[in-house]
Motif scaffolding. Sequence first.
Motif, short mmCIF file in Angstrom:
data_model
loop_
_atom_site.label_atom_id
_atom_site.label_comp_id
_atom_site.label_asym_id
_atom_site.label_seq_id
_atom_site.Cartn_x
_atom_site.Cartn_y
_atom_site.Cartn_z
N ILE A 74 5.55 4.42 2.19
CA ILE A 74 6.05 5.59 2.92
C ILE A 74 6.85 5.16 4.15
O ILE A 74 7.92 5.71 4.45
N LYS A 75 6.37 4.13 4.86
CA LYS A 75 7.10 3.63 6.02
C LYS A 75 8.47 3.09 5.63
O LYS A 75 9.46 3.31 6.33
N LEU A 76 8.51 2.38 4.51
CA LEU A 76 9.80 1.86 4.03
C LEU A 76 10.73 3.01 3.65
O LEU A 76 11.92 2.99 3.99
N ALA A 77 10.18 4.01 2.97
CA ALA A 77 10.99 5.14 2.50
C ALA A 77 11.54 5.97 3.65
O ALA A 77 12.58 6.62 3.51
N SER A 131 0.85 -1.20 0.00
CA SER A 131 0.00 0.00 0.00
C SER A 131 0.88 1.25 0.00
O SER A 131 2.09 1.17 0.28
N PHE A 132 0.28 2.37 -0.30
CA PHE A 132 1.03 3.63 -0.30
C PHE A 132 1.55 3.92 1.11
O PHE A 132 2.68 4.40 1.27
N GLU A 133 0.75 3.60 2.12
CA GLU A 133 1.17 3.82 3.52
C GLU A 133 2.41 2.98 3.84
O GLU A 133 3.36 3.46 4.46
N GLU A 134 2.41 1.73 3.40
CA GLU A 134 3.55 0.85 3.66
C GLU A 134 4.80 1.34 2.94
O GLU A 134 5.91 1.29 3.48
N LYS A 171 19.11 -2.87 5.96
CA LYS A 171 18.44 -1.88 6.81
C LYS A 171 16.95 -2.17 6.91
O LYS A 171 16.35 -2.12 8.00
N LEU A 172 16.33 -2.47 5.77
CA LEU A 172 14.89 -2.73 5.77
C LEU A 172 14.56 -4.02 6.52
O LEU A 172 13.54 -4.08 7.23
N MET A 173 15.39 -5.05 6.37
CA MET A 173 15.12 -6.29 7.08
C MET A 173 15.17 -6.07 8.59
O MET A 173 14.34 -6.59 9.33
N THR A 174 16.15 -5.29 9.03
CA THR A 174 16.25 -4.98 10.46
C THR A 174 15.03 -4.19 10.92
O THR A 174 14.43 -4.47 11.97
N PHE A 175 14.62 -3.20 10.12
CA PHE A 175 13.45 -2.37 10.42
C PHE A 175 12.19 -3.22 10.52
O PHE A 175 11.32 -2.97 11.37
#
Length: 409
Positions: free
Chosen positions: A149-152, A144-147, A215-219
């Motif tokens: 944005i969280k990744l970004a 989703s767009f929300e997801e 970084k994303l996997m840790t997040f």
Amino acid sequence: MSNKKMSVDEQVAYLMQGTEYGDEDLKQAMAKELRQRLIESQQEGRPLRVYAGFDPTTSDLHLGHTVPIRKLRQFQELGHQVIFLVGNYTSLIGDPSDKDKLRPQLSPEKVAFNARTYAEQAYKILDRDETEVRFNAEWLSALSFEELIKLASNFTIQQFLTRENFKLRWENNDAIYLHETFYALMQGYDAYSLKADVQVGGTDQLFNIVTAARKLMTFMGEKPNVAVILGILPGTDGEVKMSKSLGNHIPILSKPEDMYGKVMSVPDKAMGDFFRLVTRWTPPQIEKLEADIAAGRLHPRDAKMKLAYEIVSIYHSEQAAEHAQQEFIRVFQKGDQPDEMPQYKLKMGQSVLDVMVEGDLVKSKSQGRRMIDQNAVRLDGETLSDPTQPFPHPGVLQVGKRRFLRVTG
């Protein structure tokens, strides 16, 4: 000793063969993490999940494309789970990693066609029955767009602008489109979705794998995957990255004799890269080869013949490699003519230079003149010295050591 009986340290050396990080501390850190994962894998009786992503932007693979596939095969030989990830969703954006300009976006139809042919060629290296094929549209299309944005939110614009290709475009006042920054996020999300232990890629993927994916996997609450970053295979010129557009490539679907001859044209200085990146050889085998060359026990030409034989064996068979080797010896070392060669029908009034150009023996008239000046042009074994003379008679025209043309009347 079979690969599955290697010690953990031998496995690490094998799997880190051909890696290049541009930073020795980073390389040692990744080797240490890989060693720990391998130990855990043995203790838990669970194979590592290892993947590489392939954006099917082409359907015609050359040896340079096979470098990460070869590394996947090494993990496969050691009993780990290999995932061949088709970037059918990321291909719609285009990876900017190794480009100094925007990469054209492909249609879904073109991506689907390329993906089928890409995977089929990859099975010349990978075990078809043991390879898991996935498509990243499976999870990326559901974001989703929300997801997104969280990744970004994990990245800054400055991080992207320090990347060499973006930096160059910025300094040249060339456009950098916002969607190009999404690619690293998408690749990081791939690693998370696959719950990968190891991700394989080239040095052009360093940012996407080491920075974005880990970084994303840790997040997202996952243990970050180990980055196995491989050097880039040089072309037959031994200087720059193998590329079809530069004409320095070796297609994996080329005929055995042509493949063998192209490998033999690789400069000696590039042989080490080929040993480590595109063969089935282990570190001890390569170390012995290079030690024998350095000590004068093995002539570089003979080492290169071993390399050419190995590569043809991978994509064809040992029988084909043996035939290609004998043909190479007969034609190029003994000076014989090949059994098969292209034909060209002579036209009225054509000069030697005309036939060379129209018969595709040279790319231009200036190149043709240079070859004649170097006494590198022969007709039925006789050297031709005048580029403007009328073509003497039908026969076999030879330019250099490798190019032949049967000229008919």
